[in-house]
Design a protein around this motif. Structure first.
Motif, PDB file in Angstrom:
ATOM      1  N   ARG A  73       0.823  -1.206   0.000  1.00 54.66           N
ATOM      2  CA  ARG A  73       0.000   0.000   0.000  1.00 54.66           C
ATOM      3  C   ARG A  73       0.863   1.264   0.000  1.00 54.66           C
ATOM      4  NH1 ARG A  73      -4.701   2.526   3.846  1.00 54.66           N
ATOM      5  NH2 ARG A  73      -5.332   4.021   2.263  1.00 54.66           N
ATOM      6  N   GLN A  74       2.066   1.150   0.554  1.00 55.85           N
ATOM      7  CA  GLN A  74       2.948   2.327   0.582  1.00 55.85           C
ATOM      8  C   GLN A  74       3.432   2.702  -0.818  1.00 55.85           C
ATOM      9  OE1 GLN A  74       2.628   3.309   3.675  1.00 55.85           O
ATOM     10  NE2 GLN A  74       1.824   1.265   4.119  1.00 55.85           N
ATOM     11  N   LEU A  75       3.248   1.805  -1.798  1.00 55.13           N
ATOM     12  CA  LEU A  75       3.712   2.071  -3.163  1.00 55.13           C
ATOM     13  C   LEU A  75       2.681   2.809  -4.003  1.00 55.13           C
ATOM     14  CD1 LEU A  75       5.382  -1.373  -4.028  1.00 55.13           C
ATOM     15  CD2 LEU A  75       6.406   0.625  -2.910  1.00 55.13           C
ATOM     16  N   GLU A  76       1.469   2.992  -3.472  1.00 61.73           N
ATOM     17  CA  GLU A  76       0.435   3.677  -4.250  1.00 61.73           C
ATOM     18  C   GLU A  76       0.899   5.080  -4.630  1.00 61.73           C
ATOM     19  OE1 GLU A  76      -3.000   3.469  -1.710  1.00 61.73           O
ATOM     20  OE2 GLU A  76      -3.695   1.617  -2.646  1.00 61.73           O
ATOM     21  N   GLY A  77       0.778   5.393  -5.912  1.00 59.57           N
ATOM     22  CA  GLY A  77       1.212   6.696  -6.406  1.00 59.57           C
ATOM     23  C   GLY A  77       2.683   6.780  -6.735  1.00 59.57           C
ATOM     24  N   LYS A  78       3.432   5.692  -6.504  1.00 55.78           N
ATOM     25  CA  LYS A  78       4.862   5.685  -6.804  1.00 55.78           C
ATOM     26  C   LYS A  78       5.102   5.160  -8.220  1.00 55.78           C
ATOM     27  CE  LYS A  78       6.039   6.743  -2.498  1.00 55.78           C
ATOM     28  NZ  LYS A  78       4.731   6.740  -1.842  1.00 55.78           N
ATOM     29  N   LYS A  79       6.280   5.458  -8.752  1.00 54.11           N
ATOM     30  CA  LYS A  79       6.652   5.011 -10.098  1.00 54.11           C
ATOM     31  C   LYS A  79       7.977   4.271 -10.032  1.00 54.11           C
ATOM     32  CE  LYS A  79       4.592   9.197 -12.151  1.00 54.11           C
ATOM     33  NZ  LYS A  79       4.886  10.432 -12.922  1.00 54.11           N
ATOM     34  N   GLU A  90      21.163   9.553 -17.029  1.00 55.59           N
ATOM     35  CA  GLU A  90      19.995   8.763 -16.614  1.00 55.59           C
ATOM     36  C   GLU A  90      18.764   9.171 -17.425  1.00 55.59           C
ATOM     37  OE1 GLU A  90      21.383   8.092 -11.954  1.00 55.59           O
ATOM     38  OE2 GLU A  90      20.024   9.736 -12.490  1.00 55.59           O
ATOM     39  N   PHE A  91      18.634  10.464 -17.685  1.00 58.04           N
ATOM     40  CA  PHE A  91      17.530  10.983 -18.490  1.00 58.04           C
ATOM     41  C   PHE A  91      17.620  10.442 -19.920  1.00 58.04           C
ATOM     42  CE2 PHE A  91      15.219  15.256 -19.600  1.00 58.04           C
ATOM     43  CZ  PHE A  91      14.023  14.561 -19.732  1.00 58.04           C
ATOM     44  N   LEU A  92      18.816  10.413 -20.477  1.00 56.11           N
ATOM     45  CA  LEU A  92      19.013   9.882 -21.830  1.00 56.11           C
ATOM     46  C   LEU A  92      18.669   8.389 -21.888  1.00 56.11           C
ATOM     47  CD1 LEU A  92      22.341  11.732 -22.619  1.00 56.11           C
ATOM     48  CD2 LEU A  92      20.288  11.876 -24.049  1.00 56.11           C
ATOM     49  N   GLY A 124      21.464   4.291 -11.266  1.00 55.69           N
ATOM     50  CA  GLY A 124      20.933   5.211 -12.270  1.00 55.69           C
ATOM     51  C   GLY A 124      19.570   4.827 -12.786  1.00 55.69           C
ATOM     52  N   HIS A 125      19.032   3.706 -12.318  1.00 58.75           N
ATOM     53  CA  HIS A 125      17.698   3.270 -12.734  1.00 58.75           C
ATOM     54  C   HIS A 125      16.734   3.372 -11.556  1.00 58.75           C
ATOM     55  CE1 HIS A 125      18.956   1.581 -16.658  1.00 58.75           C
ATOM     56  NE2 HIS A 125      20.086   1.322 -16.025  1.00 58.75           N
ATOM     57  N   ASN A 126      15.473   3.524 -11.873  1.00 59.94           N
ATOM     58  CA  ASN A 126      14.445   3.645 -10.849  1.00 59.94           C
ATOM     59  C   ASN A 126      13.875   2.254 -10.551  1.00 59.94           C
ATOM     60  OD1 ASN A 126      12.504   4.662  -9.114  1.00 59.94           O
ATOM     61  ND2 ASN A 126      11.071   5.109 -10.768  1.00 59.94           N
ATOM     62  N   VAL A 127      14.461   1.572  -9.567  1.00 54.88           N
ATOM     63  CA  VAL A 127      14.089   0.195  -9.294  1.00 54.88           C
ATOM     64  C   VAL A 127      13.561   0.034  -7.873  1.00 54.88           C
ATOM     65  CG1 VAL A 127      15.840  -0.660 -10.902  1.00 54.88           C
ATOM     66  CG2 VAL A 127      16.357  -0.565  -8.452  1.00 54.88           C
ATOM     67  N   LEU A 128      12.794  -1.031  -7.680  1.00 58.43           N
ATOM     68  CA  LEU A 128      12.357  -1.489  -6.367  1.00 58.43           C
ATOM     69  C   LEU A 128      12.818  -2.927  -6.228  1.00 58.43           C
ATOM     70  CD1 LEU A 128      10.540  -1.249  -3.753  1.00 58.43           C
ATOM     71  CD2 LEU A 128       8.698  -2.216  -5.167  1.00 58.43           C
ATOM     72  N   ILE A 129      13.344  -3.282  -5.051  1.00 62.71           N
ATOM     73  CA  ILE A 129      13.799  -4.646  -4.795  1.00 62.71           C
ATOM     74  C   ILE A 129      12.888  -5.262  -3.742  1.00 62.71           C
ATOM     75  CG2 ILE A 129      15.773  -6.100  -4.222  1.00 62.71           C
ATOM     76  CD1 ILE A 129      17.431  -3.382  -4.621  1.00 62.71           C
ATOM     77  N   ALA A 138      12.338  14.043 -15.440  1.00 64.58           N
ATOM     78  CA  ALA A 138      13.703  13.920 -14.912  1.00 64.58           C
ATOM     79  C   ALA A 138      13.801  14.452 -13.495  1.00 64.58           C
ATOM     80  CB  ALA A 138      14.680  14.654 -15.826  1.00 64.58           C
ATOM     81  N   THR A 139      13.131  15.559 -13.216  1.00 69.26           N
ATOM     82  CA  THR A 139      13.197  16.111 -11.861  1.00 69.26           C
ATOM     83  C   THR A 139      12.392  15.266 -10.884  1.00 69.26           C
ATOM     84  OG1 THR A 139      11.366  17.634 -12.383  1.00 69.26           O
ATOM     85  CG2 THR A 139      13.592  18.455 -12.659  1.00 69.26           C
ATOM     86  N   ASP A 140      11.266  14.704 -11.333  1.00 71.84           N
ATOM     87  CA  ASP A 140      10.470  13.827 -10.454  1.00 71.84           C
ATOM     88  C   ASP A 140      11.287  12.636  -9.979  1.00 71.84           C
ATOM     89  OD1 ASP A 140       8.285  15.441 -10.670  1.00 71.84           O
ATOM     90  OD2 ASP A 140       7.208  14.192 -12.120  1.00 71.84           O
ATOM     91  N   TYR A 141      12.104  12.079 -10.873  1.00 72.72           N
ATOM     92  CA  TYR A 141      12.900  10.900 -10.544  1.00 72.72           C
ATOM     93  C   TYR A 141      14.292  11.244 -10.015  1.00 72.72           C
ATOM     94  CZ  TYR A 141       9.567   7.687 -12.753  1.00 72.72           C
ATOM     95  OH  TYR A 141       8.461   6.938 -13.062  1.00 72.72           O
TER      96      TYR A 141
END
Length: 505
Positions: free
Chosen positions: A94-100, A471-473, A211-216, A462-465
């Motif tokens: 539930r804590q991930l709601e709204g996350k990317k 990383e943006f490229l 440099g990547h937006n990951v969840l483990i 880019a700023t959100d992440y």
């Protein structure tokens, strides 16, 4: 053209079509073969998509949404049947709601198949009643390339010739499907959970995911089949190591059998990777055991939900995005009103009204994007890049498209309208650049084009992440369906643009 030439031409076209169809069929069959079908649907969780959604929603309603003051990088989640541990798992998800997140790396133990390596599922995807989530093949390959202990394999994932089928990765996925959009997975099963293997895997993930937006996600239950109070005591010792972020102490306690976790290796690997990726804090969200959820306290199994997070800066400055194109507050308010009224009318099937517009800025030809969110999560985003129509007409058209025609989402329903928020990005004309040094993160959006592939990301992404330039490229290449280093290739074209960005509070 002679008769013979026409005949030869027709035969050539027919042969070309035949081989194209055959190649397409082979490709489809290969892809179908790599989709892992549900192994425990109807056992660990409902086989019906409707019933599964309903059950998870009930879990979420009972779970508390707590304040996690930072970016969640890793989590521990149980993997028993949902009637036993689903209530606990929901506290984390539930804590991930709204996350990317671009990619979710799920690490699990092997319950039924014996092997010594760390097995990364290489391609295809995992299917649940809620659909297929595809493997991030590039990330899987990068992780496996870090060590000979890590292999690309279906060991621990496969179902053929096994009396019992592995469930520990699979049961995490429906929860993810309920809270995240546009994500891929890297399913990993540890055959050998030694501390050396846990260190190897944690370090490999950290290096590959930088440099990547990951969840483990560490998939693990805690102690097994002790009387209630004994189980609570054993699990409390394990939780103390987690709270202290002491993964080496935890690994030693597991080896000495002072604590128990069927996924001890995945927990330790997740803690190592999360720390290296910037997570320094832990939050224990919920602990229970099967005696709490089912009532029988004679022989129970423990369940833990916890998150590892990267702490937010104190009093962070609001990041400026885009540029000022000279739109007045009144201009912005009128564009938001046009977008919102258009969305409401098209969703309800009502005629879209004609808008009286007199501001010169709104009559200028400009490109624009309309982004729709629901509870902070993306619900639709469509735009027009080039200045083909007046700004207000562009906003009206793309607002309707974002609500009804974004191929990533089903059309917005009338019962969702009250929960939607709208953001508008008014664009400058894209300009081709010769050097990536010209890119200013926060000011520029990117378009990357190579052959027939093209990807676009707005400046605010880019700023959100919190991405830097490279990383943006990489993310824009991924959006285009290209390898993440395609921006380095000489035949790749890179364009920058900026935008004035505003939305509802």
């Amino acid at each position: 053209m002679s008769t013979r030439q026409r005949t030869t031409f027709v035969l050539s076209v027919c042969l070309l079509l035949f081989f194209s169809i055959m190649n397409f069929c082979v490709s489809c069959n290969s892809q179908e073969k790599d989709i892992r079908r549900p192994a425990v649907a109807g056992q660990f969780y409902p086989a019906s998509a409707t019933d599964l959604r309903k059950q998870i929603q009930q879990f979420f309603q009972a779970a508390k949404l707590v304040s996690v003051p930072g970016r969640i990088v890793g989590m521990i989640s149980p993997h028993a049947g949902y009637i036993y541990s689903g209530w606990v798992a929901a506290h984390g998800y539930r804590q991930l709601e709204g996350k990317k997140y671009e990619t979710v790396i799920i690490i699990a133990p092997s319950h039924f198949e014996t092997f010594s390596e760390i097995s990364v599922y290489p391609r295809g995807g995992y299917e649940t009643p809620l659909g297929v989530v595809f493997v991030d093949e590039e990330m899987a390959e990068k992780i496996a390339a870090q060590s000979s202990r890590i292999i690309l394999s279906n060991k621990g994932h496969r179902q053929e010739h096994l009396i019992q089928r592995e469930h520990a990765v699979e049961v995490q996925i429906p929860f993810l499907q309920m809270v995240l959009k546009d994500f891929k997975i890297v399913p990993i099963v540890m055959g050998n959970q030694s501390y050396e293997n846990s260190q190897t895997l944690g370090n490999a993930i950290a290096k590959a995911a930088k440099g990547h937006n990951v969840l483990i996600v560490a998939s693990s239950d805690l102690s097994h089949y002790h009387p209630y109070q004994e189980a609570v005591d054993i699990d409390s010792r394990l939780i103390s190591y987690v709270e202290k972020f002491d993964f080496s102490g935890l690994a030693e306690a597991i080896s000495k059998r002072e604590v128990e976790a069927c996924g001890g290796g995945p927990i330790v690997a997740t803690m190592i990777a999360a720390e290296k990726l910037g997570a320094k804090k832990v939050k224990i969200l919920n602990y229970a055991n099967s005696g709490d959820t089912m009532g029988d306290k004679s022989r129970v199994v423990g369940y833990l939900s916890a998150v590892f997070y990267r702490q937010m800066e104190k009093n962070p400055k609001k990041k400026e995005v885009g540029i000022d194109l000279g739109l007045s507050k009144k201009d912005q308010e009128q564009l938001l009103e046009i977008a919102k009224k258009t969305i409401v009318c098209c969703v309800k099937g009502e005629p879209i009204p004609k808008f009286a517009v007199s501001s010169p800025k709104l009559l200028e030809k400009r490109g624009a994007f309309v982004t729709i969110t629901k509870y902070g999560r993306l619900r639709g985003c469509i735009g027009s890049i080039l200045p083909m129509k007046s700004l207000y007409q562009t906003v009206q058209e793309v607002a309707e498209s974002a609500a009804l025609h974004d191929p990533r989402f089903p059309p917005v329903r009338p019962d969702e309208l009250e929960y939607l928020k709208v953001e508008i990005s008014v664009l400058t004309v894209p300009q081709k650049i010769q050097s990536i040094d010209e890119i200013e993160v926060g000011k520029h959006g990117l378009i990357i084009r190579k052959g027939y592939s093209q990807g676009l990301l707005l400046p605010q992404v880019a700023t959100d992440y919190g991405w830097d330039r490279e990383e943006f490229l990489r993310a824009t290449c991924r959006k285009a369906g290209l390898p993440t280093d395609a921006w380095k290739q000489p035949d790749t074209e890179i364009f920058v643009f900026s935008a004035e960005v505003f939305g509802e509070e």
